[in-house]
Design a protein around this motif. Structure first.
Motif, PDB file in Angstrom:
ATOM      1  N   CYS A 225     -41.555 -25.519 -36.046  1.00 42.79           N
ATOM      2  CA  CYS A 225     -41.317 -26.767 -35.333  1.00 42.79           C
ATOM      3  C   CYS A 225     -41.784 -26.616 -33.898  1.00 42.79           C
ATOM      4  O   CYS A 225     -41.647 -25.551 -33.293  1.00 42.79           O
ATOM      5  CB  CYS A 225     -39.846 -27.176 -35.389  1.00 42.79           C
ATOM      6  SG  CYS A 225     -38.758 -26.267 -34.285  1.00 42.79           S
TER       7      CYS A 225
ATOM      8  N   ARG B  51     -30.013 -23.462 -42.394  1.00 45.89           N
ATOM      9  CA  ARG B  51     -29.202 -24.006 -43.491  1.00 45.89           C
ATOM     10  C   ARG B  51     -29.347 -23.188 -44.774  1.00 45.89           C
ATOM     11  O   ARG B  51     -28.410 -23.109 -45.569  1.00 45.89           O
ATOM     12  CB  ARG B  51     -29.576 -25.457 -43.759  1.00 45.89           C
ATOM     13  CG  ARG B  51     -30.977 -25.673 -44.282  1.00 45.89           C
ATOM     14  CD  ARG B  51     -31.247 -27.134 -44.615  1.00 45.89           C
ATOM     15  NE  ARG B  51     -32.602 -27.312 -45.113  1.00 45.89           N
ATOM     16  CZ  ARG B  51     -33.668 -27.473 -44.347  1.00 45.89           C
ATOM     17  NH1 ARG B  51     -33.518 -27.479 -43.032  1.00 45.89           N
ATOM     18  NH2 ARG B  51     -34.870 -27.632 -44.874  1.00 45.89           N
TER      19      ARG B  51
ATOM     20  N   GLU C 225     -22.572 -29.224 -38.178  1.00 48.97           N
ATOM     21  CA  GLU C 225     -23.450 -30.322 -38.581  1.00 48.97           C
ATOM     22  C   GLU C 225     -24.859 -30.118 -38.027  1.00 48.97           C
ATOM     23  O   GLU C 225     -25.850 -30.355 -38.716  1.00 48.97           O
ATOM     24  CB  GLU C 225     -22.869 -31.646 -38.093  1.00 48.97           C
ATOM     25  CG  GLU C 225     -23.670 -32.860 -38.515  1.00 48.97           C
ATOM     26  CD  GLU C 225     -23.050 -34.161 -38.027  1.00 48.97           C
ATOM     27  OE1 GLU C 225     -23.597 -35.233 -38.369  1.00 48.97           O
ATOM     28  OE2 GLU C 225     -22.042 -34.106 -37.298  1.00 48.97           O
ATOM     29  N   LYS C 226     -24.944 -29.679 -36.770  1.00 48.18           N
ATOM     30  CA  LYS C 226     -26.245 -29.400 -36.177  1.00 48.18           C
ATOM     31  C   LYS C 226     -26.880 -28.171 -36.793  1.00 48.18           C
ATOM     32  O   LYS C 226     -28.096 -28.130 -37.035  1.00 48.18           O
ATOM     33  CB  LYS C 226     -26.099 -29.215 -34.663  1.00 48.18           C
ATOM     34  CG  LYS C 226     -27.394 -28.857 -33.921  1.00 48.18           C
ATOM     35  CD  LYS C 226     -28.394 -29.989 -33.937  1.00 48.18           C
ATOM     36  CE  LYS C 226     -29.571 -29.693 -33.009  1.00 48.18           C
ATOM     37  NZ  LYS C 226     -30.599 -30.771 -33.037  1.00 48.18           N
TER      38      LYS C 226
ATOM     39  N   PHE D 281     -26.691 -27.112 -39.787  1.00 43.32           N
ATOM     40  CA  PHE D 281     -27.270 -27.447 -41.080  1.00 43.32           C
ATOM     41  C   PHE D 281     -28.454 -28.405 -40.951  1.00 43.32           C
ATOM     42  O   PHE D 281     -29.228 -28.558 -41.894  1.00 43.32           O
ATOM     43  CB  PHE D 281     -26.208 -28.095 -41.982  1.00 43.32           C
ATOM     44  CG  PHE D 281     -25.385 -27.108 -42.767  1.00 43.32           C
ATOM     45  CD1 PHE D 281     -25.865 -26.566 -43.952  1.00 43.32           C
ATOM     46  CD2 PHE D 281     -24.132 -26.722 -42.324  1.00 43.32           C
ATOM     47  CE1 PHE D 281     -25.118 -25.659 -44.679  1.00 43.32           C
ATOM     48  CE2 PHE D 281     -23.371 -25.811 -43.041  1.00 43.32           C
ATOM     49  CZ  PHE D 281     -23.864 -25.273 -44.237  1.00 43.32           C
ATOM     50  N   ASP D 282     -28.599 -29.033 -39.808  1.00 43.12           N
ATOM     51  CA  ASP D 282     -29.622 -30.067 -39.647  1.00 43.12           C
ATOM     52  C   ASP D 282     -31.011 -29.477 -39.417  1.00 43.12           C
ATOM     53  O   ASP D 282     -31.863 -29.511 -40.307  1.00 43.12           O
ATOM     54  CB  ASP D 282     -29.225 -30.996 -38.496  1.00 43.12           C
ATOM     55  CG  ASP D 282     -30.243 -32.098 -38.266  1.00 43.12           C
ATOM     56  OD1 ASP D 282     -31.012 -32.416 -39.188  1.00 43.12           O
ATOM     57  OD2 ASP D 282     -30.276 -32.647 -37.145  1.00 43.12           O
ATOM     58  N   ASP D 283     -31.274 -28.936 -38.209  1.00 49.65           N
ATOM     59  CA  ASP D 283     -32.643 -28.535 -37.881  1.00 49.65           C
ATOM     60  C   ASP D 283     -32.752 -27.217 -37.131  1.00 49.65           C
ATOM     61  O   ASP D 283     -33.795 -26.912 -36.557  1.00 49.65           O
ATOM     62  CB  ASP D 283     -33.334 -29.640 -37.076  1.00 49.65           C
ATOM     63  CG  ASP D 283     -32.611 -29.986 -35.772  1.00 49.65           C
ATOM     64  OD1 ASP D 283     -31.561 -29.377 -35.501  1.00 49.65           O
ATOM     65  OD2 ASP D 283     -33.107 -30.862 -35.038  1.00 49.65           O
ATOM     66  N   CYS D 284     -31.694 -26.403 -37.150  1.00 48.97           N
ATOM     67  CA  CYS D 284     -31.749 -25.117 -36.443  1.00 48.97           C
ATOM     68  C   CYS D 284     -32.626 -24.126 -37.197  1.00 48.97           C
ATOM     69  O   CYS D 284     -32.689 -24.132 -38.425  1.00 48.97           O
ATOM     70  CB  CYS D 284     -30.352 -24.542 -36.267  1.00 48.97           C
ATOM     71  SG  CYS D 284     -29.320 -25.487 -35.138  1.00 48.97           S
TER      72      CYS D 284
ATOM     73  N   TRP E 138     -31.347 -29.565 -27.866  1.00 48.40           N
ATOM     74  CA  TRP E 138     -30.070 -29.275 -27.209  1.00 48.40           C
ATOM     75  C   TRP E 138     -30.280 -28.308 -26.056  1.00 48.40           C
ATOM     76  O   TRP E 138     -31.271 -27.592 -26.000  1.00 48.40           O
ATOM     77  CB  TRP E 138     -29.076 -28.709 -28.223  1.00 48.40           C
ATOM     78  CG  TRP E 138     -28.508 -29.771 -29.139  1.00 48.40           C
ATOM     79  CD1 TRP E 138     -29.082 -30.961 -29.463  1.00 48.40           C
ATOM     80  CD2 TRP E 138     -27.272 -29.717 -29.844  1.00 48.40           C
ATOM     81  NE1 TRP E 138     -28.272 -31.656 -30.324  1.00 48.40           N
ATOM     82  CE2 TRP E 138     -27.156 -30.925 -30.580  1.00 48.40           C
ATOM     83  CE3 TRP E 138     -26.250 -28.771 -29.930  1.00 48.40           C
ATOM     84  CZ2 TRP E 138     -26.053 -31.211 -31.385  1.00 48.40           C
ATOM     85  CZ3 TRP E 138     -25.142 -29.056 -30.735  1.00 48.40           C
ATOM     86  CH2 TRP E 138     -25.050 -30.253 -31.448  1.00 48.40           C
TER      87      TRP E 138
ATOM     88  N   LYS F 217     -38.358 -34.397 -29.796  1.00 51.49           N
ATOM     89  CA  LYS F 217     -37.765 -33.238 -29.129  1.00 51.49           C
ATOM     90  C   LYS F 217     -38.834 -32.246 -28.659  1.00 51.49           C
ATOM     91  O   LYS F 217     -38.665 -31.032 -28.739  1.00 51.49           O
ATOM     92  CB  LYS F 217     -36.765 -32.546 -30.058  1.00 51.49           C
ATOM     93  CG  LYS F 217     -35.702 -33.495 -30.591  1.00 51.49           C
ATOM     94  CD  LYS F 217     -34.882 -32.892 -31.706  1.00 51.49           C
ATOM     95  CE  LYS F 217     -33.950 -33.925 -32.325  1.00 51.49           C
ATOM     96  NZ  LYS F 217     -33.195 -33.417 -33.468  1.00 51.49           N
TER      97      LYS F 217
END
Length: 420
Positions: free
Chosen positions: A146, A187, A219-220, A222-225, A251, A354
């Motif tokens: 990313c 995730r 929640e974050k 599992f999202d895009d880390c 973030w 981002k």
């Protein structure tokens, strides 16, 4: 040409004398060549020719010795060696990607020298199966990439000062950089560990001497880390988190834990120093903003900016960067009359969520005193605020999360200064 001296585009005087040219105007090679004395010279006169053999091959490329001024500016803490910061020279860079060697740094107790053969990552706490990974384990997992910025929550904090700081744009706002990060989606490992129902937070901890730790909502996670192993195609460098760094797109930088060694799944935040005493904002009401993770929309004109100089009236290109932790930049507006009027700049593709977005707009300078500024609008509709509006909302006790519009004053002599 010295980067501190900006020459107008040749032929600019033939265009109409509005503040900005019509939308979509491009600087053509013909326009740039018009009126240039070099245009009449033969190629043999204009082009240098190396008559002697050049240098031999090298194992790792280095910048030209003529580019020695393009460096990170560093500042340490005399009372705590290893604690300090370095700024990315945004004013000397182009495009959207920050070279690895110029990515900003923020260290709390120095840069650890970690043997990747000895490094491990532990995932434990409210999981059904605690897991330990070494680097070879992680390299076997599916990877993703990313493009995203990382910005320290303390970036641009001099903007809170009552008097405008006079320094280069990057050495004021350069605790922000943009890279392509490649690694394992977090995730995947969390699903393998099987997080229990009570798990709501993840405490990420680094292997540095400060044992840097910070709380992140699951929640974050599992999202895009991403558990990043590579930066811009090569293995992450030590000052940027080698051999493993947590990347949390959009973030504040403190949650992007470097030298990552442990992820502890819990039902509550750890309330560490860097989420209580630091990276919080005391408001006029007496309450404090805490866990304000998302970096709000921001833009910055990098050219022309402080330390550069306009040599003569004519057509110039205004260029800069915009970014937002909320998603894509929808538009950037530029003013060349102190905010009396605005024109929409061109956004250079690709425009990614981002991520740094480069903007450009042609501008006709008449040789008068003026103030130029930019404001970003992201896809959520958030509009970058003027400094007065930010202070009215957040008060005068702030240190973190400064994202107000930046204004550069250009004198009739072409000198540039930072103004409020």
């Amino acid at each position: 040409m010295d980067s501190s001296e900006l020459k107008p585009i040749a032929g600019g005087g033939l265009l109409d004398r509005r503040l900005f040219m019509q939308k979509g105007l491009c600087f053509s090679l013909a326009a740039m060549a018009a009126g240039s004395s070099e245009a009449s010279m033969s190629s043999s006169q204009r082009l240098p020719w190396m008559r002697e053999p050049g240098k031999a091959f090298s194992n790792y490329g280095q910048p030209s010795p003529y580019e020695r001024r393009t460096i990170r500016w560093t500042m340490g803490n005399e009372m705590a060696p290893g604690n300090g910061v370095s700024w990315t020279p945004l004013h000397d860079l182009e495009g959207m990607i920050t070279p690895n060697g110029l990515h900003f740094e923020r260290h709390h107790n120095g840069v650890p020298q970690i043997d990747p053969q000895q490094h491990q990552l532990l995932i434990h706490g409210l999981v059904r199966q605690a897991l330990v990974f070494d680097l070879q384990d992680l390299l076997r997992y599916p990877m993703t990439s990313c493009l995203c910025f990382v910005e320290c929550g303390g970036n641009s904090n001099a903007g809170w000062h009552r008097r405008p700081i006079q320094t280069a744009a990057g050495y004021f706002h350069g605790m922000a950089s943009c890279s392509e990060w490649t690694g394992v989606p977090l995730r995947i490992l969390l699903e393998e560990a099987k997080v229990k129902g009570g798990g709501k937070w993840m405490i990420a901890e680094g292997a540095d001497a400060a044992a840097m730790n910070i709380s992140i909502p699951l929640e974050k996670a599992f999202d895009d880390c991403i558990l990043a192993l590579y930066q811009n195609g090569e293995r992450i460098r030590p000052e940027n988190g080698y051999p493993l760094r947590l990347i949390v797109p959009g973030w504040e930088g403190v949650v992007n834990v470097k030298w990552l060694r442990r992820l502890h799944i819990t039902n509550r935040p750890t309330m560490a120093r860097n989420e209580t005493a630091k990276y919080t904002d005391l408001l006029p009401s007496g309450k404090a903003r805490q866990f304000s993770f998302v970096m709000d929309a921001k833009s910055l004109i990098t050219s022309p900016s402080f330390g550069q100089r306009l040599l003569e009236p004519g057509l110039y290109q205004i260029s800069g960067l915009a970014w937002s932790g909320r998603g894509r930049i929808a538009r950037v507006e530029v003013s060349a009359d102190g905010g009396e009027s605005w024109a929409e700049a061109e956004l250079q593709a690709p425009v990614l969520a981002k991520c740094f977005t480069r903007f450009r707009i042609p501008w006709q300078w008449e040789g008068d005193n003026t103030v130029i500024k930019s404001r970003a609008v992201d896809e959520s509709g958030y509009v970058q605020p003027e400094r007065e509006a930010l202070i009215a909302r957040r008060g005068r006790h702030g240190y973190f999360h400064y994202n107000a519009i930046v204004s550069w004053k250009i004198s009739a002599q072409g000198d540039i200064s930072h103004v409020y």
